[in-house]
Design a protein around this motif. Structure first.
Motif, PDB file in Angstrom:
ATOM      1  N   SER A  28       0.817  -1.224   0.000  1.00  0.00           N
ATOM      2  CA  SER A  28       0.000   0.000   0.000  1.00  0.00           C
ATOM      3  C   SER A  28       0.846   1.267   0.000  1.00  0.00           C
ATOM      4  N   ASP A  29       2.173   1.137   0.220  1.00  0.00           N
ATOM      5  CA  ASP A  29       3.062   2.301   0.148  1.00  0.00           C
ATOM      6  C   ASP A  29       3.335   2.725  -1.292  1.00  0.00           C
ATOM      7  N   ILE A  30       3.092   1.847  -2.230  1.00  0.00           N
ATOM      8  CA  ILE A  30       3.274   2.184  -3.642  1.00  0.00           C
ATOM      9  C   ILE A  30       1.917   2.595  -4.200  1.00  0.00           C
ATOM     10  N   VAL A  31       1.844   3.832  -4.651  1.00  0.00           N
ATOM     11  CA  VAL A  31       0.593   4.386  -5.171  1.00  0.00           C
ATOM     12  C   VAL A  31       0.724   4.534  -6.685  1.00  0.00           C
ATOM     13  N   ILE A  32      -0.208   3.919  -7.404  1.00  0.00           N
ATOM     14  CA  ILE A  32      -0.216   4.017  -8.868  1.00  0.00           C
ATOM     15  C   ILE A  32      -1.434   4.822  -9.281  1.00  0.00           C
ATOM     16  N   SER A  33      -1.198   5.880 -10.045  1.00  0.00           N
ATOM     17  CA  SER A  33      -2.316   6.659 -10.583  1.00  0.00           C
ATOM     18  C   SER A  33      -2.074   6.857 -12.070  1.00  0.00           C
ATOM     19  N   GLN A  34      -3.161   6.921 -12.806  1.00  0.00           N
ATOM     20  CA  GLN A  34      -3.033   7.149 -14.239  1.00  0.00           C
ATOM     21  C   GLN A  34      -4.238   7.926 -14.742  1.00  0.00           C
ATOM     22  N   GLY A  35      -3.996   8.673 -15.798  1.00  0.00           N
ATOM     23  CA  GLY A  35      -5.059   9.469 -16.381  1.00  0.00           C
ATOM     24  C   GLY A  35      -4.832   9.672 -17.866  1.00  0.00           C
ATOM     25  N   ALA A  36      -5.906   9.983 -18.547  1.00  0.00           N
ATOM     26  CA  ALA A  36      -5.846  10.197 -19.992  1.00  0.00           C
ATOM     27  C   ALA A  36      -5.092  11.488 -20.302  1.00  0.00           C
ATOM     28  N   THR A  37      -4.321  11.454 -21.379  1.00  0.00           N
ATOM     29  CA  THR A  37      -3.606  12.643 -21.856  1.00  0.00           C
ATOM     30  C   THR A  37      -3.903  12.820 -23.341  1.00  0.00           C
ATOM     31  N   GLU A  38      -3.271  13.804 -23.939  1.00  0.00           N
ATOM     32  CA  GLU A  38      -3.477  14.124 -25.358  1.00  0.00           C
ATOM     33  C   GLU A  38      -3.206  12.892 -26.233  1.00  0.00           C
ATOM     34  N   PRO A  39      -4.129  12.531 -27.130  1.00  0.00           N
ATOM     35  CA  PRO A  39      -3.898  11.368 -28.000  1.00  0.00           C
ATOM     36  C   PRO A  39      -2.748  11.602 -28.983  1.00  0.00           C
ATOM     37  N   LEU A  40      -2.217  10.502 -29.494  1.00  0.00           N
ATOM     38  CA  LEU A  40      -1.191  10.584 -30.532  1.00  0.00           C
ATOM     39  C   LEU A  40      -1.784  11.217 -31.789  1.00  0.00           C
ATOM     40  N   PRO A  41      -0.957  11.715 -32.696  1.00  0.00           N
ATOM     41  CA  PRO A  41      -1.477  12.333 -33.926  1.00  0.00           C
ATOM     42  C   PRO A  41      -2.391  11.399 -34.739  1.00  0.00           C
ATOM     43  N   ASN A  42      -2.167  10.092 -34.648  1.00  0.00           N
ATOM     44  CA  ASN A  42      -3.026   9.163 -35.386  1.00  0.00           C
ATOM     45  C   ASN A  42      -4.305   8.815 -34.626  1.00  0.00           C
ATOM     46  N   GLY A  43      -4.514   9.447 -33.459  1.00  0.00           N
ATOM     47  CA  GLY A  43      -5.772   9.276 -32.728  1.00  0.00           C
ATOM     48  C   GLY A  43      -5.747   8.232 -31.627  1.00  0.00           C
ATOM     49  N   ILE A  44      -4.655   7.526 -31.459  1.00  0.00           N
ATOM     50  CA  ILE A  44      -4.583   6.514 -30.393  1.00  0.00           C
ATOM     51  C   ILE A  44      -4.532   7.231 -29.040  1.00  0.00           C
ATOM     52  N   PRO A  45      -5.424   6.853 -28.113  1.00  0.00           N
ATOM     53  CA  PRO A  45      -5.424   7.488 -26.787  1.00  0.00           C
ATOM     54  C   PRO A  45      -4.113   7.234 -26.040  1.00  0.00           C
ATOM     55  N   THR A  46      -3.692   8.203 -25.256  1.00  0.00           N
ATOM     56  CA  THR A  46      -2.498   8.028 -24.426  1.00  0.00           C
ATOM     57  C   THR A  46      -2.866   8.232 -22.963  1.00  0.00           C
ATOM     58  N   TYR A  47      -2.070   7.626 -22.108  1.00  0.00           N
ATOM     59  CA  TYR A  47      -2.301   7.687 -20.667  1.00  0.00           C
ATOM     60  C   TYR A  47      -0.974   7.956 -19.981  1.00  0.00           C
ATOM     61  N   THR A  48      -1.012   8.788 -18.957  1.00  0.00           N
ATOM     62  CA  THR A  48       0.172   9.045 -18.148  1.00  0.00           C
ATOM     63  C   THR A  48       0.022   8.268 -16.851  1.00  0.00           C
ATOM     64  N   VAL A  49       1.067   7.530 -16.495  1.00  0.00           N
ATOM     65  CA  VAL A  49       1.073   6.723 -15.275  1.00  0.00           C
ATOM     66  C   VAL A  49       2.108   7.317 -14.329  1.00  0.00           C
ATOM     67  N   GLU A  50       1.733   7.441 -13.058  1.00  0.00           N
ATOM     68  CA  GLU A  50       2.667   7.868 -12.021  1.00  0.00           C
ATOM     69  C   GLU A  50       2.710   6.789 -10.950  1.00  0.00           C
ATOM     70  N   ILE A  51       3.916   6.355 -10.616  1.00  0.00           N
ATOM     71  CA  ILE A  51       4.118   5.343  -9.583  1.00  0.00           C
ATOM     72  C   ILE A  51       4.950   6.004  -8.494  1.00  0.00           C
ATOM     73  N   MET A  52       4.367   6.118  -7.287  1.00  0.00           N
ATOM     74  CA  MET A  52       5.012   6.862  -6.216  1.00  0.00           C
ATOM     75  C   MET A  52       5.237   5.986  -4.987  1.00  0.00           C
ATOM     76  N   ASN A  53       6.382   6.156  -4.351  1.00  0.00           N
ATOM     77  CA  ASN A  53       6.659   5.518  -3.072  1.00  0.00           C
ATOM     78  C   ASN A  53       6.192   6.489  -1.994  1.00  0.00           C
ATOM     79  N   ALA A  54       5.058   6.194  -1.372  1.00  0.00           N
ATOM     80  CA  ALA A  54       4.464   7.078  -0.382  1.00  0.00           C
ATOM     81  C   ALA A  54       4.850   6.707   1.047  1.00  0.00           C
ATOM     82  N   CYS A  55       5.848   5.868   1.221  1.00  0.00           N
ATOM     83  CA  CYS A  55       6.289   5.447   2.556  1.00  0.00           C
ATOM     84  C   CYS A  55       6.860   6.653   3.299  1.00  0.00           C
ATOM     85  N   ILE A  56       6.423   6.838   4.522  1.00  0.00           N
ATOM     86  CA  ILE A  56       6.854   7.979   5.322  1.00  0.00           C
ATOM     87  C   ILE A  56       8.103   7.653   6.125  1.00  0.00           C
ATOM     88  N   ALA A  57       8.275   6.377   6.473  1.00  0.00           N
ATOM     89  CA  ALA A  57       9.350   5.981   7.375  1.00  0.00           C
ATOM     90  C   ALA A  57      10.719   5.942   6.706  1.00  0.00           C
TER      91      ALA A  57
END
Length: 151
Positions: A56-85
């Motif tokens: 649960s310390d690793i947080v993965i979030s993703q969201g839609a971003t601007e599609p490629l010029p040929n129209g294929i949808p793109t997504y940005t993924v962020e993987i974060m180490n949220a461990c406080i210790a």
């Protein structure tokens, strides 16, 4: 898989002028999972003070971003180490299905090893508070979740 129903309650308010009765929505809330699954998915609220890390310390979030010029949808993924210790988490494996992308992804950042097994940061430690990000392009969004880590 077991479903445990949680019933809604009837509440009433009595005042000197009116007697109003309010009903909660007529629905049942279902708690999914048996006792074994509950232990597996349980979050330890006191873990913040412990030195161990968990998935649960690793947080993965993703969201839609601007599609490629040929129209294929793109997504940005962020993987974060949220461990406080101050824990550096390595060998982060993600459940990713048959992950593929029309846009090239640096394999040192994220790569599919086998079906439903992707490796983050080439297996190297992700320092606490740090975030890795990448973009992929596909006709649909892949559900990504942490499957295993090494503390």
């Amino acid at each position: 898989m077991e479903f445990s129903p949680v019933l809604s309650e009837k509440k009433s308010i009595n005042t000197a002028q009116k007697n109003n009765t309010f009903f909660a929505a007529h629905r049942k809330l279902l708690i999914i999972g048996g006792k074994e699954e509950e232990k597996e998915n349980e979050v330890d609220p006191n873990r913040i003070w412990s030195e161990n890390c968990s998935k649960s310390d690793i947080v993965i979030s993703q969201g839609a971003t601007e599609p490629l010029p040929n129209g294929i949808p793109t997504y940005t993924v962020e993987i974060m180490n949220a461990c406080i210790a101050g824990c550096d988490i390595s060998r982060i494996h993600v459940s990713c299905g048959w992950f593929s992308s029309a846009r090239l992804i640096n394999p040192r950042v994220f790569k599919r090893l086998h079906f439903d097994d992707c490796l983050v940061n080439d297996g190297k430690p992700l320092i606490n508070g740090r975030t890795l990000s990448f973009q992929y392009a596909n006709t649909f969004r892949y559900p990504l979740s942490v499957s295993s880590i090494t503390c």
